[in-house]
Design a protein around this motif. Structure first.
Motif, PDB file in Angstrom:
ATOM      1  N   SER A 161      37.814  40.727  52.022  1.00 49.31           N
ATOM      2  CA  SER A 161      39.021  41.036  51.243  1.00 49.31           C
ATOM      3  C   SER A 161      38.718  41.180  49.760  1.00 49.31           C
ATOM      4  O   SER A 161      39.437  41.872  49.039  1.00 49.31           O
ATOM      5  CB  SER A 161      40.072  39.942  51.448  1.00 49.31           C
ATOM      6  N   THR A 162      37.643  40.523  49.284  1.00 52.19           N
ATOM      7  CA  THR A 162      37.319  40.588  47.854  1.00 52.19           C
ATOM      8  C   THR A 162      36.265  41.638  47.531  1.00 52.19           C
ATOM      9  O   THR A 162      35.865  41.781  46.380  1.00 52.19           O
ATOM     10  CB  THR A 162      36.810  39.222  47.359  1.00 52.19           C
ATOM     11  N   TYR A 206      31.620  36.290  43.130  1.00 57.79           N
ATOM     12  CA  TYR A 206      32.899  35.924  42.519  1.00 57.79           C
ATOM     13  C   TYR A 206      33.079  34.415  42.501  1.00 57.79           C
ATOM     14  O   TYR A 206      32.745  33.733  43.464  1.00 57.79           O
ATOM     15  CB  TYR A 206      34.053  36.572  43.290  1.00 57.79           C
ATOM     16  N   CYS A 211      34.664  32.592  45.365  1.00 53.57           N
ATOM     17  CA  CYS A 211      33.863  32.351  46.569  1.00 53.57           C
ATOM     18  C   CYS A 211      32.660  31.474  46.268  1.00 53.57           C
ATOM     19  O   CYS A 211      32.248  30.687  47.113  1.00 53.57           O
ATOM     20  CB  CYS A 211      33.384  33.677  47.153  1.00 53.57           C
ATOM     21  N   LYS A 270      42.296  44.769  40.874  1.00 50.51           N
ATOM     22  CA  LYS A 270      42.442  44.691  42.324  1.00 50.51           C
ATOM     23  C   LYS A 270      43.854  44.182  42.592  1.00 50.51           C
ATOM     24  O   LYS A 270      44.100  42.985  42.710  1.00 50.51           O
ATOM     25  CB  LYS A 270      41.404  43.770  42.941  1.00 50.51           C
ATOM     26  N   ARG A 297      45.772  40.621  41.915  1.00 55.24           N
ATOM     27  CA  ARG A 297      44.988  39.425  42.181  1.00 55.24           C
ATOM     28  C   ARG A 297      44.021  39.096  41.058  1.00 55.24           C
ATOM     29  O   ARG A 297      43.976  37.986  40.564  1.00 55.24           O
ATOM     30  CB  ARG A 297      44.233  39.583  43.503  1.00 55.24           C
ATOM     31  N   ARG A 323      38.321  43.375  37.448  1.00 50.11           N
ATOM     32  CA  ARG A 323      36.870  43.460  37.333  1.00 50.11           C
ATOM     33  C   ARG A 323      36.507  44.219  36.079  1.00 50.11           C
ATOM     34  O   ARG A 323      37.177  45.172  35.702  1.00 50.11           O
ATOM     35  CB  ARG A 323      36.264  44.194  38.530  1.00 50.11           C
TER      36      ARG A 323
END
Length: 260
Positions: free
Chosen positions: A102-103, A196, A199, A248, A251, A254
């Motif tokens: 998803s990321t 990220y 994560c 994105k 959310r 970047r």
């Protein structure tokens, strides 16, 4: 095929030099985004300019399904004319890749980053040393770019190999398992989508080591990050020559950094 200070001269040249051998044709006025060059045209002006050029070409025009298509545009203060080749839509097929995060970068953003990193593929060796599930690799290989991937996460590397195999790109050796700090070969450019912090959390020392490693094995780099990386990039000896921000959804954002 031709450039000139005057569109009329281009039209005259096209009329004398474009050989269609019985094939149909179309001529299109192409916009660019340079406000100082008056490179954008409204609808009426486009049609007028297209007629000015198209009427000079000897042959049968076909506006819907031409066998050859030509374009002209303003660029660098001059008019340019040439055969028009439209970009393909391979990236749209890649949205159905079997392994997804998803990321991960969207295929559209990945393709844009690849085009920024490698504007011309001939003779270029590229690497994605944090390749994840291989979205950048997919877009690069579909454009004929000589690129390899690497990731420290065995599940990510496996997913990248699966995605590449699904579309018939590369081979199992196109993605290796390991830390980017262990890379010894040299590459012309690296595309680095930083891990990220939602994560995995990287310490400042790890960011410094990653950027120093990139500087060692790549002459240029395009770095994608959701964290502030400027001090680490510059500390490794890179100069940031361009940048932009990509959202994105709602959310997170970047940064894309072009580094020489």
């Amino acid at each position: 095929m031709r450039e000139s200070d005057e569109l009329a001269e281009l039209a005259e040249w096209a009329g004398e030099n474009v050989e269609l051998d019985g094939r149909t044709f179309k001529v299109s006025a192409i916009d660019n985004d340079d406000p100082e060059d008056q490179g954008r045209f409204d609808y009426a002006l486009k049609r007028e300019l297209e007629r000015e050029v198209g009427f000079r070409i000897r042959g049968r025009a076909d506006m819907r399904a031409p066998e050859r298509e030509f374009g002209f545009a303003r660029h660098g203060g001059r008019w340019v004319f040439g055969e028009l080749r439209r970009g393909n839509t391979d990236w749209m097929k890649h949205r159905d890749q079997p392994r997804q995060y998803s990321t991960a970068l969207s295929n559209r953003v990945a393709r844009s980053v690849v085009n920024i990193a490698v504007p011309r593929a001939a003779g270029v060796r590229a690497i994605d040393p944090c390749c994840g599930i291989g979205t950048v690799l997919l877009e690069a290989m579909s454009l004929g770019i000589n690129i390899v991937g690497r990731d420290v996460n065995p599940l990510a590397a496996l997913g990248a190999r699966e995605n590449l195999a699904y579309y018939g790109y590369g081979s199992p050796s196109s993605v290796t398992l390991g830390d980017m700090r262990e890379i010894e070969e040299r590459y012309d450019v690296a595309i680095i989508d930083m891990p990220y912090n939602l994560c995995s959390v990287l310490s400042d020392s790890e960011k410094t080591e990653m950027m120093r490693s990139a500087r060692r094995f790549a002459s240029r780099a395009v770095i994608v990050t959701i964290e502030e990386m400027d001090p680490f990039v510059r500390g490794a000896g890179f100069e940031i020559t361009d940048r932009c921000t990509v959202n994105k959804g709602n959310r997170f954002s970047r940064q894309v950094l072009v580094c020489e």
